[in-house]
Design an enzyme around this catalytic site. Structure first.
Site, short mmCIF file in Angstrom:
data_model
loop_
_atom_site.label_atom_id
_atom_site.label_comp_id
_atom_site.label_asym_id
_atom_site.label_seq_id
_atom_site.Cartn_x
_atom_site.Cartn_y
_atom_site.Cartn_z
N LYS A 36 0.88 -1.18 0.00
CA LYS A 36 0.00 0.00 0.00
C LYS A 36 0.91 1.22 0.00
O LYS A 36 1.46 1.61 1.03
CB LYS A 36 -0.88 -0.04 1.27
CG LYS A 36 -2.22 0.67 1.16
CD LYS A 36 -2.16 2.14 0.92
CE LYS A 36 -1.89 2.96 2.17
NZ LYS A 36 -1.67 4.39 1.84
N GLU A 48 9.28 0.77 11.05
CA GLU A 48 10.39 1.73 10.88
C GLU A 48 9.75 3.10 11.04
O GLU A 48 9.07 3.58 10.14
CB GLU A 48 10.98 1.62 9.47
CG GLU A 48 11.49 0.25 9.08
CD GLU A 48 12.89 0.00 9.60
OE1 GLU A 48 13.52 0.94 10.09
OE2 GLU A 48 13.33 -1.15 9.53
N CYS A 96 13.70 10.23 7.86
CA CYS A 96 13.49 9.75 9.23
C CYS A 96 14.73 9.92 10.10
O CYS A 96 14.63 10.12 11.29
CB CYS A 96 13.06 8.29 9.17
SG CYS A 96 14.17 7.29 8.18
N GLU A 140 9.56 15.65 16.06
CA GLU A 140 10.08 15.38 14.72
C GLU A 140 9.47 16.41 13.78
O GLU A 140 8.28 16.38 13.51
CB GLU A 140 9.71 13.97 14.26
CG GLU A 140 10.28 13.67 12.90
CD GLU A 140 9.91 12.29 12.35
OE1 GLU A 140 8.74 11.90 12.43
OE2 GLU A 140 10.82 11.62 11.82
#
Ligand code: NAD
Ligand code: MG
Length: 485
Positions: free
Chosen positions: A178, A254, A288, A385
């Protein structure tokens, strides 16, 4: 010239199909906000069909898992060769759909080829153990976990696709991918190459669509044995919950990070300054492992800050498809607004804004490369973040202090240190809580080293031999020896 868009439909059983609902969604070029394609919008019904196809390809007599393992490796190598053939097209397409500057897109396609080849090389090396114990004899088999759902982020979709799909396929799993709704196009292009390479029908299925419909249907599906996900912590938590709802799925997550990069007084600033900038401004901070907490020791602090600002000012934004552009747009308005809000909080909470800080008017979703100094650990820009081009510089005195401060985060993805002292490097890498530690370098990716996070940055590892192990079950077989010999 814009890359030609060849594939926009759902890919099930090696066929291109419309969504059961007939719906589609628009996908954009984030640099100029032009609609570049209408993509079929998969939903629960389409996920059901894709899982059915993947289940059949896993279970039937001529199943993928029963192929001679080296044949699975050969097919993956053929796939890698086709990615190599189409490298330039795939890089252009990634840039067109997610705004990554073209030079980096090429670099990531090359890396994706390495990931696929590395996993191909493992297909025939998934050995178990033998345990002879007198009257009985045991051995272990490593077997594929089953049908896997793979859910992708938009920031580096082609690379994450390559690592996860090649790992799952090498292990003998079949998959439903997906892609992220913001950038589904390279995943669809890769599906065509998998079919061209001769990967049998049903082994890889691609269902573009949204997270709360197609994504949620995949994570709740009782016939899916595992979900491998890369994306935000927020969605990672939802996935872990969903994975325990209808059956017990394995999850590999992750997730995000707030990675500390430490510059010691003895570091070579000619290397540390550009690496620190690369660490946070690559892909406009949308990575990331972004070095989003930059700890600089007090003896070099002023000089470092001066040079960091000079470096940030050299990054001129532009069209990511142009060869000379080093710096492009953010993915969409939602992320841009979030980043600008974080920048405002930095100013309000007392950090010193030294360059950047604003949207670049007249462009897509571009934000100036931004540097804050005098950041403290309690500020929002040191904790959240940001996923944007914001370098937050914090001062420290001792290594012991900075290790504690680096570890005072719920995240634990990457960390880095620049130092010429072996002892500093060893102390830091031993005590920092992070899945990946770089010494005198940053943002180095290789297929043969494990990648993943401690704490809220994830569960499981990608790449290295661990990247295949997450897709394997261990089966113990015990046989009793007859005693009439
Ligand atoms: P996201 O979490 O918003 O979305 C990721 C994927 O999850 C998309 O495909 C989305 O459609 C899907 N999704 C959303 N809601 C869902 C639900 N309820 N159920 C199932 N699927 C759902 O992440 P993003 O905005 O695409 O990417 C940015 C984030 O990803 C950042 O936090 C970044 O750090 C992280 N990331 C991590 C890695 C890594 O390897 N550690 C790699 C890339 C990105
Ligand atoms: Mg998101």
């Amino acid at each position: 010239m814009s890359p030609k868009i060849k594939y926009t439909k759902i890919f099930i059983d090696n066929q291109w199909v419309d969504a059961v609902s007939g719906k589609s969604f628009e996908t954009f070029n984030p640099y100029n906000r032009n609609v570049i394609a209408n993509v079929s919008e998969g939903d629960k019904d389409d996920i059901d069909l894709a899982v059915q196809a993947a289940k059949c390809a896993f279970r039937r007599k001529s199943a993928w898992r029963l192929l001679n393992p080296s044949q699975r490796g050969d097919l993956l190598n053929k796939f890698a060769d086709l990615v190599q053939r189409d490298l330039e097209y795939l890089a252009q397409l990634e840039t067109y759909n997610n705004g990554m500057v073209i030079k980096n897109s090429r670099r990531f396609v090359k890396l994706a080829i390495d990931y696929i080849k590395y996993n191909a090389s493992l297909a025939d090396k998934m050995h178990g153990n033998t345990m002879p114990t007198g009257a009985s004899f045991s051995y272990t088999l490593k077997q594929p976990v089953g049908v896997c759902g793979i859910i992708l982020p938009w920031n580096v979709p082609l690379l994450v696709f390559a690592g996860k799909v090649a790992g799952a396929l090498a292990a003998g799993c079949t998959v439903i991918v997906k892609p992220a709704e913001q950038a589904p196009l390279t995943s669809l292009a890769l599906a065509a190459l998998l079919a061209e390479a001769g990967i049998p029908a049903g082994v890889v299925n691609i269902v573009p669509g949204f997270g709360d419909s197609a994504g949620a249907a995949l994570t709740h599906h009782p016939d899916v044995a595992m979900i491998s996900f890369a994306g935000s912590l927020e969605v990672g938590k939802l996935i872990q919950q969903a994975a325990g709802t209808n059956n017990l799925k394995r999850v590999a997550l992750e997730l995000g990070g707030k990675s500390p990069l430490v510059i010691m007084n003895d570091a070579d600033l000619n290397i540390a300054v550009p690496f620190a900038a690369l660490g946070v401004f690559t892909h406009q901070g949308q990575i990331c492992i972004a070095a989003s907490r930059l700890y600089v020791q007090s003896g070099i602090y002023d000089e470092f800050v001066k040079r960091a600002v000079e470096f940030a000012k050299t990054l001129t934004p532009g069209d990511p498809s142009d060869e000379s552009t080093q710096y492009g747009p953010q993915i969409d308005e939602t992320l841009m607004t979030h980043i600008l809000k974080c920048i405002e909080s930095g100013k309000l909470e007392g950090a010193k804004l030294l360059t950047g800080g604003k949207r670049i008017e007249g462009s897509g979703f571009c934000i100036e490369p931004t540097v804050f100094a005098d950041v403290t650990d309690d500020m929002t820009i040191a904790k959240e973040e940001i996923f944007g081009p914001v370098q937050s510089i914090l001062k420290f005195e001792t290594l012991e202090e900075v290790v504690d401060r680096a570890n005072a985060s719920n995240y634990g993805l990457a960390a880095g240190i620049f130092t010429t002292s072996l002892d500093n490097a060893m102390q830091f890498s031993t005590h920092v809580e992070a899945g990946i530690v770089w010494v005198n370098t940053y943002l180095e990716f290789r297929p043969d080293v494990p990648f993943g996070g401690f704490k809220d940055s994830g569960i499981g590892r990608e790449n290295g031999t661990d990247g295949v192990d997450v897709f394997l079950e261990v089966k113990t077989v015990t046989m009793v020896l007859s005693n009439d010999f």
